[in-house]
Each structure stands twice: as structure tokens, then as C-alpha cells.
Design an enzyme around this catalytic site. Structure first.
Site, PDB file in Angstrom:
ATOM      1  N   CYS A  72       0.831  -1.205   0.000  1.00 25.16           N
ATOM      2  CA  CYS A  72       0.000   0.000   0.000  1.00 25.16           C
ATOM      3  C   CYS A  72       0.865   1.255   0.000  1.00 25.16           C
ATOM      4  O   CYS A  72       1.358   1.680   1.053  1.00 25.16           O
ATOM      5  CB  CYS A  72      -0.938  -0.007   1.203  1.00 25.16           C
ATOM      6  SG  CYS A  72      -2.006   1.444   1.248  1.00 25.16           S
TER       7      CYS A  72
ATOM      8  N   CYS B  48      -0.461   4.131   2.068  1.00 20.11           N
ATOM      9  CA  CYS B  48      -0.260   3.975   3.512  1.00 20.11           C
ATOM     10  C   CYS B  48       1.195   4.247   3.892  1.00 20.11           C
ATOM     11  O   CYS B  48       1.462   4.902   4.895  1.00 20.11           O
ATOM     12  CB  CYS B  48      -0.579   2.549   3.970  1.00 20.11           C
ATOM     13  SG  CYS B  48      -2.022   1.792   3.237  1.00 20.11           S
ATOM     14  N   ASP B  49       2.117   3.702   3.136  1.00 19.30           N
ATOM     15  CA  ASP B  49       3.501   3.630   3.608  1.00 19.30           C
ATOM     16  C   ASP B  49       4.488   4.476   2.810  1.00 19.30           C
ATOM     17  O   ASP B  49       5.654   4.603   3.216  1.00 19.30           O
ATOM     18  CB  ASP B  49       3.974   2.159   3.580  1.00 19.30           C
ATOM     19  CG  ASP B  49       3.130   1.295   4.509  1.00 19.30           C
ATOM     20  OD1 ASP B  49       2.674   1.816   5.541  1.00 19.30           O
ATOM     21  OD2 ASP B  49       2.919   0.110   4.202  1.00 19.30           O
TER      22      ASP B  49
END
Ligand code: NDP
Length: 312
Positions: free
Chosen positions: A136, A139-140
Site C-alpha cells: 500500500c 499507507c507507507d
């Protein structure tokens, strides 16, 4: 077999399921939620979540879902360990089996069973999950500011993630197994017009390399037989997701990839009284916040349905 009658059964304990449970509890539906095989869902595989509103300094993924669950429990939701293992949605009330040993007769069903990112299946990839290996970018990606990363895949997601990462990182490699991208031409153009993305064509990943600090590189095999290594700090998978809809797809309509189809902006499926929320019905956004929002919709839709049937 033990049998229980409920107004609202929620299958799946992630942001969508827990949010559905919060709303359904407050509406007096006395929801029963079975968390499934991965209580907390995909957020439990990530570390810091910085883009969920309400947490100025970010929050650990596990802590976020644990808080959602605690909130649902405080409001009266009955949250249980167990997996919905069988479903008969041919008539109402629906008949669901839990862990093959208990029958739940449910007036409404919220399917919030999520999706799982596909991984390559390499032991080294597993070893560095959360230490440089991620599925992701949204997300990261932030954690790789001004660093070098690789994205595996050639679809729309890979192109989107690569261009997103390119705005944060100094360099992005795309590892593509064929000599063409599967992505739409618009997405391909975006990639081609981004100078710090380099596509490595005809390449497959042999090994994710790393040390105690996390990922340091990747060993690749090109179709012509050449084996070579690139240095990267992050390794992002974008080779597709798999929605956990198999159990229900005999009854509810799904798209060719298995995502449950819902009616317009609602959570309604083609089966009256069955609602779908979160990643099991969302191939596009796949964010905790969008999953939570769709869980809210599902609970409101279930409430409306139960009222229409004079069941509450
Ligand atoms: P896709 O299935 O479209 O693409 C997967 C990509 O990963 C393909 O390039 C595929 O290669 C590659 N791949 C699959 N398995 C492996 C493997 N084992 N090793 C290496 N590469 C592999 O998935 P997406 O997540 O990209 O997209 C899913 C759906 O969502 C699509 O319909 C897409 O159009 C849509 N989408 C739309 C967006 C938008 O419109 N903005 C954004 C994101 C997704 P190969 O091509 O060789 O099979």
C-alpha cells in the site's frame, strides 16, 4: 447444530465491519459481528497510519482497529471470534454457519470480509513485510521520502502507486514482468511523463534483499536470462487484490474480479437484506476511511430495511 436468531449479522472485523457495528448498535439492531480469520483486517499488517482523520500524529494500525472494536463493544455490539464459513442466502431470514458448527439465522447480513493484497510468495518478501515490503503506497509511501523504491506490477494500481511514490521518493523502479503495461493508456502516459520512474521490463523478482534495518535491494531475473540487483529501500507490491467474496458469490452479484456489486452509492446488493461494505466491494479506493464510511452506509441501509419489514 446450535442455532441463534439475530437481526443483523456482520461478517468481517475490519474498519468496515466495526463501523457497521457501531452504527447498528446505536440504531438498536443488536448486531453480532464475527471477526473472521484476520481480526482487524489489513490494517493490522501496516504500522503507522498517518492518513486516518482524527489522529494528528498518526496512529498504529493495530491500535486504530482495536479502538474501533472497543467503541463498537462499548455501544453494545456483540463481537465474536469466529469465521462465517457457510451461507444460504436463497431466502430470508438468511442462514449462515460459523466455523462449521453454529447456525445463525439473520434478518440482515452485512458482508465486510475485505480483500487481501496479492504477494509474490517469496520467503524473503514475507520476512521483510512491514520492514520495507508493503502492498500500500498510500499507507507507507511517506516513510520513503527522498529514498529509492520499487513497485511490482504493470496495472493501473502499479502505475498510480508509482506516480504517487515518484512525488515523494527520489527514484521509483517499476518491475514489470512483460514488455507491456496492462494499465490504461492515460495511466501509462502519466508514468512515461514522470522522469524519476524507470521501468524494468521483462523482469521478475527472485529475492528481496535486506538486513536487520530492513529492505536494501532486490535481485531480478530478466527474460533474457540476466540476473542483476538494484538497491532500494522500499518494495511495493501492486499485482492486484483478492476480494474475500467466494462464500457469497453464489447469491450476490460480483464483477469479473469477484468484487461484490452494490446499487449506486448504497451498500445494497442484489439480494434484499444483504449489504456489502469495505474492500470486498471496492476495487478502487481501498482506504481505511472509505471502508469505514461504507460500513456506516451498510448499517444505515440495514436499519432502513428492517424498518421497512417491521422487524424493528
Ligand atoms: P490488475 O490485475 O489490473 O494488474 C495486475 C498487474 O500485476 C498486471 O500488470 C500483472 O501483470 C501484474 N502481476 C500479476 N501477478 C504478478 C506476479 N506474480 N508477478 C509480477 N507481476 C504480476 O490489478 P490492479 O490492482 O492494477 O487493478 C485492478 C482493477 O482496478 C483494474 O480493473 C484496474 O483498471 C482498476 N483500477 C483503476 C484505477 C483507476 O482507474 N484510476 C486505479 C487502480 C485500479 P500482467 O499484465 O503480465 O498480467
Amino acid at each position: 447444530m446450535e442455532k441463534e436468531h439475530v437481526k443483523c449479522l456482520i461478517a468481517g472485523g475490519g474498519p468496515a465491519g466495526y463501523t457497521a457495528a457501531i452504527y447498528a448498535s446505536r440504531s438498536g439492531l443488536a448486531p453480532v459481528l464475527y471477526e473472521g480469520m484476520q481480526p482487524g483486517g489489513q490494517l493490522t499488517t501496516t504500522t503507522e497510519v498517518e492518513n486516518y482523520p482524527g489522529f494528528e500524529n498518526g496512529i498504529d494500525g493495530r491500535a486504530l482497529v482495536d479502538t474501533m472494536k472497543a467503541q463498537a463493544v462499548r455501544l453494545g455490539a456483540d463481537i465474536r471470534t469466529g469465521t462465517v464459513s457457510g451461507a444460504d442466502l436463497s431466502s430470508r431470514p438468511f442462514r449462515l454457519t460459523v466455523d462449521g458448527e453454529k447456525e445463525i439465522v439473520a434478518e440482515t447480513l452485512v458482508i465486510a470480509t475485505g480483500a487481501n493484497a496479492k504477494y509474490l510468495g517469496l520467503p524473503s518478501e514475507e520476512k521483510f513485510k512491514g520492514m520495507g515490503v508493503s502492498a500500500c503506497a498510500t499507507c507507507d509511501g511517506f516513510f520513503y521520502r527522498k529514498k529509492t523504491v520499487a513497485v511490482v506490477g504493470g496495472g493501473d494500481t502499479a502505475c498510480e502507486e508509482a506516480t504517487y511514490l515518484a512525488s515523494i521518493c527520489s527514484k521509483v523502479y517499476m518491475i514489470v514482468r512483460r514488455d507491456v503495461l496492462r494499465a490504461s493508456s492515460a495511466m501509462q502516459d502519466r508514468v512515461r511523463n514522470t522522469p524519476n520512474i524507470e521501468i524494468l521490463w521483462n523482469c521478475s523478482t527472485q529475492e528481496v534483499l535486506g538486513d536487520a534495518s530492513g529492505v536494501t535491494g532486490v535481485r531480478l531475473l530478466r527474460k533474457d536470462g540476466e540476473v542483476f540487483e538494484i538497491g532500494v529501500d522500499g518494495f511495493f507490491l501492486a499485482i492486484g487484490h483478492h476480494p474475500n467474496s467466494e462464500l457469497f458469490s453464489k447469491w450476490v452479484n460480483v464483477n469479473p474480479d469477484g468484487y461484490i456489486l452494490t446499487d449506486g452509492v448504497s451498500s445494497r446488493t442484489n439480494v434484499e437484506g444483504v449489504f456489502a461494505a469495505g474492500d470486498v466491494q471496492d476495487p478502487y479506493y481501498r482506504q481505511a476511511i472509505t471502508a469505514a464510511a461504507s460500513g456506516c452506509r451498510a448499517a444505515l441501509d440495514a436499519e432502513k430495511f428492517l424498518i421497512s419489514q417491521n422487524l424493528i
